[in-house]
Scaffold this motif. Structure first.
Motif, mmCIF file in Angstrom:
data_model
loop_
_atom_site.group_PDB
_atom_site.id
_atom_site.type_symbol
_atom_site.label_atom_id
_atom_site.label_comp_id
_atom_site.label_asym_id
_atom_site.label_seq_id
_atom_site.Cartn_x
_atom_site.Cartn_y
_atom_site.Cartn_z
ATOM 1 N N GLN A 1 64.458 -16.500 8.794
ATOM 2 C CA GLN A 1 63.076 -16.822 9.136
ATOM 3 C C GLN A 1 62.680 -18.180 8.565
ATOM 4 O OE1 GLN A 1 61.006 -14.592 10.995
ATOM 5 N NE2 GLN A 1 62.899 -13.487 11.328
ATOM 6 N N GLU A 2 63.151 -18.469 7.344
ATOM 7 C CA GLU A 2 62.845 -19.759 6.734
ATOM 8 C C GLU A 2 63.610 -20.854 7.460
ATOM 9 O OE1 GLU A 2 60.566 -20.640 4.440
ATOM 10 O OE2 GLU A 2 60.089 -18.509 4.587
ATOM 11 N N TRP A 3 62.926 -21.935 7.738
ATOM 12 C CA TRP A 3 63.621 -23.077 8.328
ATOM 13 C C TRP A 3 63.274 -24.265 7.448
ATOM 14 C CZ3 TRP A 3 63.310 -24.609 14.213
ATOM 15 C CH2 TRP A 3 64.237 -25.627 14.453
ATOM 16 N N LYS B 1 57.979 -24.354 27.251
ATOM 17 C CA LYS B 1 57.200 -23.178 27.639
ATOM 18 C C LYS B 1 58.065 -21.951 27.900
ATOM 19 C CE LYS B 1 53.841 -21.609 30.888
ATOM 20 N NZ LYS B 1 53.208 -21.744 32.165
ATOM 21 N N SER B 2 59.276 -22.162 28.447
ATOM 22 C CA SER B 2 60.105 -21.018 28.820
ATOM 23 C C SER B 2 60.387 -20.114 27.618
ATOM 24 C CB SER B 2 61.405 -21.489 29.465
ATOM 25 O OG SER B 2 62.073 -22.361 28.603
ATOM 26 N N CYS B 3 60.377 -20.666 26.407
ATOM 27 C CA CYS B 3 60.587 -19.822 25.220
ATOM 28 C C CYS B 3 59.291 -19.629 24.429
ATOM 29 C CB CYS B 3 61.636 -20.421 24.293
ATOM 30 S SG CYS B 3 63.282 -20.413 25.002
ATOM 31 N N MET C 1 69.933 -22.569 15.974
ATOM 32 C CA MET C 1 70.115 -21.428 16.871
ATOM 33 C C MET C 1 68.946 -20.447 16.756
ATOM 34 S SD MET C 1 73.272 -18.858 17.110
ATOM 35 C CE MET C 1 72.979 -17.426 18.103
ATOM 36 N N PRO C 2 68.337 -20.007 17.827
ATOM 37 C CA PRO C 2 68.654 -20.306 19.225
ATOM 38 C C PRO C 2 67.866 -21.479 19.821
ATOM 39 C CG PRO C 2 67.103 -18.504 19.114
ATOM 40 C CD PRO C 2 67.320 -18.961 17.709
ATOM 41 N N VAL D 1 55.556 -15.404 23.636
ATOM 42 C CA VAL D 1 56.882 -15.983 23.416
ATOM 43 C C VAL D 1 57.936 -15.001 23.909
ATOM 44 C CG1 VAL D 1 56.121 -17.309 21.425
ATOM 45 C CG2 VAL D 1 57.023 -15.022 21.088
ATOM 46 N N ILE D 2 59.136 -15.520 24.241
ATOM 47 C CA ILE D 2 60.179 -14.576 24.676
ATOM 48 C C ILE D 2 60.892 -13.991 23.458
ATOM 49 C CG2 ILE D 2 60.553 -15.687 26.909
ATOM 50 C CD1 ILE D 2 63.305 -16.613 25.727
ATOM 51 N N LYS D 3 61.580 -12.881 23.711
ATOM 52 C CA LYS D 3 62.215 -12.155 22.602
ATOM 53 C C LYS D 3 63.546 -12.800 22.249
ATOM 54 C CE LYS D 3 60.013 -7.876 23.776
ATOM 55 N NZ LYS D 3 60.135 -6.811 24.772
ATOM 56 N N LEU D 4 63.603 -13.394 21.080
ATOM 57 C CA LEU D 4 64.850 -13.976 20.587
ATOM 58 C C LEU D 4 64.909 -13.689 19.088
ATOM 59 C CD1 LEU D 4 64.860 -17.531 22.225
ATOM 60 C CD2 LEU D 4 66.380 -15.654 22.795
ATOM 61 N N VAL D 5 66.087 -13.841 18.508
ATOM 62 C CA VAL D 5 66.209 -13.678 17.060
ATOM 63 C C VAL D 5 66.719 -14.972 16.455
ATOM 64 C CG1 VAL D 5 67.274 -12.364 15.202
ATOM 65 C CG2 VAL D 5 66.745 -11.258 17.381
#
Lengths: 322, 305
Positions: free
Chosen positions: B22-24, B56-58, B99-100, B67-71
């Protein structure tokens, strides 16, 4: 003789009488119709005149401008099946699409598979791209190999289709037309790369896609009892975008481009390279070249890998334990 | 028992890893980077267009949290979490990616990234922009122009860079220039990045075998690398320097797999011949039967007579 002539005269006189009457009748009728019609048109005109300013609706145009259009001028744009089929059969002029898959970079992230399934409305176990675990022999290192349709220049699948449902376009893409497919599965048997799948069951989004116009370049809506396969995302290519799988890959595995321009672009870094040089420097190769199918997908060998190979079967076991 | 402990440990490790994801963390030297221009309505509008095509797509529509579902999941641009980034932090994250989230440094120019940030900041009412002080390395060169020439005898492309300084037009020396050839999905770097000399000139070796269109035209794009010093400066030119390329459509040849109109000649001939032969045989048999029955009839008549 006179007996004979009289009735004729009578008839003639009667006939004359009838035509005159009929003429007046018709005249009256036409007059009445004309008057009524005129009145109707006039009242319609009056009504239109008396209306306040026409209803305007706000419409967002394709180039993102908000404009106002009279409500009665708004027409629904119908996506025409015939037009889509025609465009799909023709393909994009002056291009020869190629894909390069760098096996050294694939870490089985499965983002390409997910993006593809999402775009083409497939279930998690229905594949246009398979990521295979390869190991040539016990003493050699295993690696991952994403395998799409090879879009062969000499496609055995197209040759066996009895109804011209699957075909090759001028830009090299092999497509499948579900409007024509009869589900005989000859093409599945003919394909040496096992690139095709069959819809044994009702497709994933059958309910949601009901009534949608079939897009041959996206193969959506999918149809039960027909074939589906990798389409090189022909709908995206038309817009100048990279295929779904290529742009979804987080590890820079895929390159996609145009052989005519001798250039391929990496989907992750978006860097463009010379195709000929990329293949020469890295030793690019085809799958099963001995079959003479002339694939449009190249592979770069899995050398200099900077990560450890994790067997997906082991991964699954660990997850099950947890 | 052991197994249970092991699985507990595993869960612990996985949650730790997830929270770490989660941390960036942005390197400290990048945090304080600032835009060289002030954000305005026009930059926000241009930023919105770039956002729609690239983000926008993500990230969905700002403020709507779609937002779309990503991890790890993409962050809504209007959220506090996104707005807590410094300008430099945002710039780093957009250009580098992780990533991603893809890296945008080859898709968006530095100016484009700042333009997108100006749009993202429009969702933060508390935001007050801090503009970077003018960099002096560019020595206040304005209106930078790049002119491209083709030197045929040397197979080289010459770029001449000039700009106005103190209201006088003069060459720009020591600036890094990159030359690209436009391709369908992106720009192909020609030769390598080179610096201009005192006359503002720089030479690029052009490959002899680069395909152009059917008449050999190649669309070229030249760009200065240091946009912070010179502003966004690029020039596009089409020169007839590529190899004329015409490759016929791939479905043009006669082949077994092609449509009926493109049947191989041998197949067409052998098929036609076979069909004709079969029909000829059938008719031959019919004619023979007719001849037999005719001759039979005439004999019958003979016997009657």
């Amino acid at each position: 003789m006179s007996n004979n002539t009289d009735p004729i005269n009578e008839n003639e006189a009667q006939g004359n009488e009838n035509t005159r009457r009929a003429f007046f009748k018709k005249f009256g009728l036409i007059g009445a119709v004309a008057a009524t019609g005129g009145a109707a048109i006039y009242s319609g005109y009056r009504y239109e005149e008396s209306k306040p300013d026409r209803d305007l609706v706000k419409v967002l145009t394709a180039d993102n401008r908000l404009v106002e259009v009279p409500r009665d001028q708004v027409k629904d744009v119908k996506v025409d099946l015939t037009r889509l089929q025609k465009l799909g059969r023709e393909g994009l002029k002056g291009h020869r699409w190629v894909m390069v898959i760098d096996l050294a970079k694939c870490r089985n992230a499965r983002q390409c598979v997910a993006a593809c399934q999402n775009a083409h409305h497939l279930r998690p176990y229905e594949y246009h791209i398979n990521t295979l675990v390869m190991q040539e022999s016990k003493s050699t290192a295993p690696y991952y190999m994403p395998k799409t349709c090879q879009h062969c220049d000499n496609p055995p699948c197209v040759a066996v289709c009895p109804v011209d449902a699957t075909f090759k376009r001028q830009d090299g893409i092999v497509l499948i037309d579900n409007e024509r497919c009869i589900g005989c599965r000859f093409c599945i048997a003919a394909c040496p790369y096992s690139a095709r799948m069959f819809h044994w069951e009702e497709p994933l989004m059958a309910e949601e896609d009901k009534g949608k116009v079939y897009n041959i370049e996206l193969n959506v809506p999918q149809r039960k009892g027909t074939i589906s396969k990798c389409l090189f995302s022909s709908d995206r290519l038309r817009e100048g975008k990279l295929p779904y799988c290529v742009s979804a890959c987080p590890n820079g595995v895929y390159y996609f481009g145009d052989e005519n321009q001798d250039a391929v672009t990496n989907g992750t870094t978006k860097e463009t390279h010379r195709l000929s040089e990329l293949l020469r420097v890295n030793g690019g190769y085809h799958l099963m070249p001995e079959l003479g199918t002339k694939p449009r997908v190249y592979y770069l060998p899995p050398k200099n890998r900077l990560f450890e190979f994790v067997d997906p079967r082991e991964q699954n076991k660990n997850q099950e334990k947890v | 028992m052991k197994k249970r402990y092991l699985s507990l440990l595993l869960i612990f490790v996985i949650t730790l890893r997830l929270s770490a994801q989660q941390e960036w963390i942005v390197p400290a030297e990048n945090l304080s980077k600032l835009s060289t221009f002030a954000f305005s309505d026009s930059t926000r509008k241009a930023g919105m267009n770039l956002y729609i095509t690239n983000c926008k797509s993500c990230h969905g529509d700002p403020g709507k949290n779609n937002v779309i579902k990503l991890v790890p999941p993409p962050v809504d641009p209007a959220s506090d979490r996104m707005q807590a980034n410094t300008d430099g932090g945002m710039y780093f994250k957009i250009s580098q990616g992780r990533m991603p989230m893809p890296t945008f440094k080859n898709i968006l120019s530095p100016t484009d990234v700042w333009v997108v940030i100006s749009y993202l900041r429009s969702f933060n009412p508390k935001y007050a922009q801090e503009v970077a002080p003018k960099v002096l390395t560019g020595a206040m060169v304005q209106n930078v122009k790049i002119h491209l020439n083709w030197l045929k005898e040397k197979d080289q492309v010459q770029a001449v860079v000039s700009g106005t300084k103190d209201k006088i037009e003069q060459p720009v020396a020591g600036a890094e220039v990159k030359l690209f050839a436009k391709r369908y999905f992106g720009n192909l770097l020609i030769d390598e990045a080179r610096n201009t000399d005192a006359q503002g000139q720089v030479l690029f070796n052009f490959p002899k075998d680069l395909p152009g269109d059917s008449t050999g035209y190649v669309q070229l794009l030249a760009r200065l690398s240091d946009e912070e010093a010179y502003g966004e400066s690029k020039s596009e030119t089409t020169l007839q320097i590529g190899v004329p390329t015409y490759k016929p459509p791939l479905n043009e040849q006669r082949a077994m797999w092609n449509v009926v109109q493109k049947t191989p000649i041998w197949l067409l001939l052998s098929y036609t011949f076979t069909v004709l032969a079969v029909w000829a045989f059938i008719f031959y048999v019919l004619f023979q039967i007719r001849a037999i029955s005719k001759s039979g009839l005439s004999k019958d008549q003979d016997t009657i007579d």
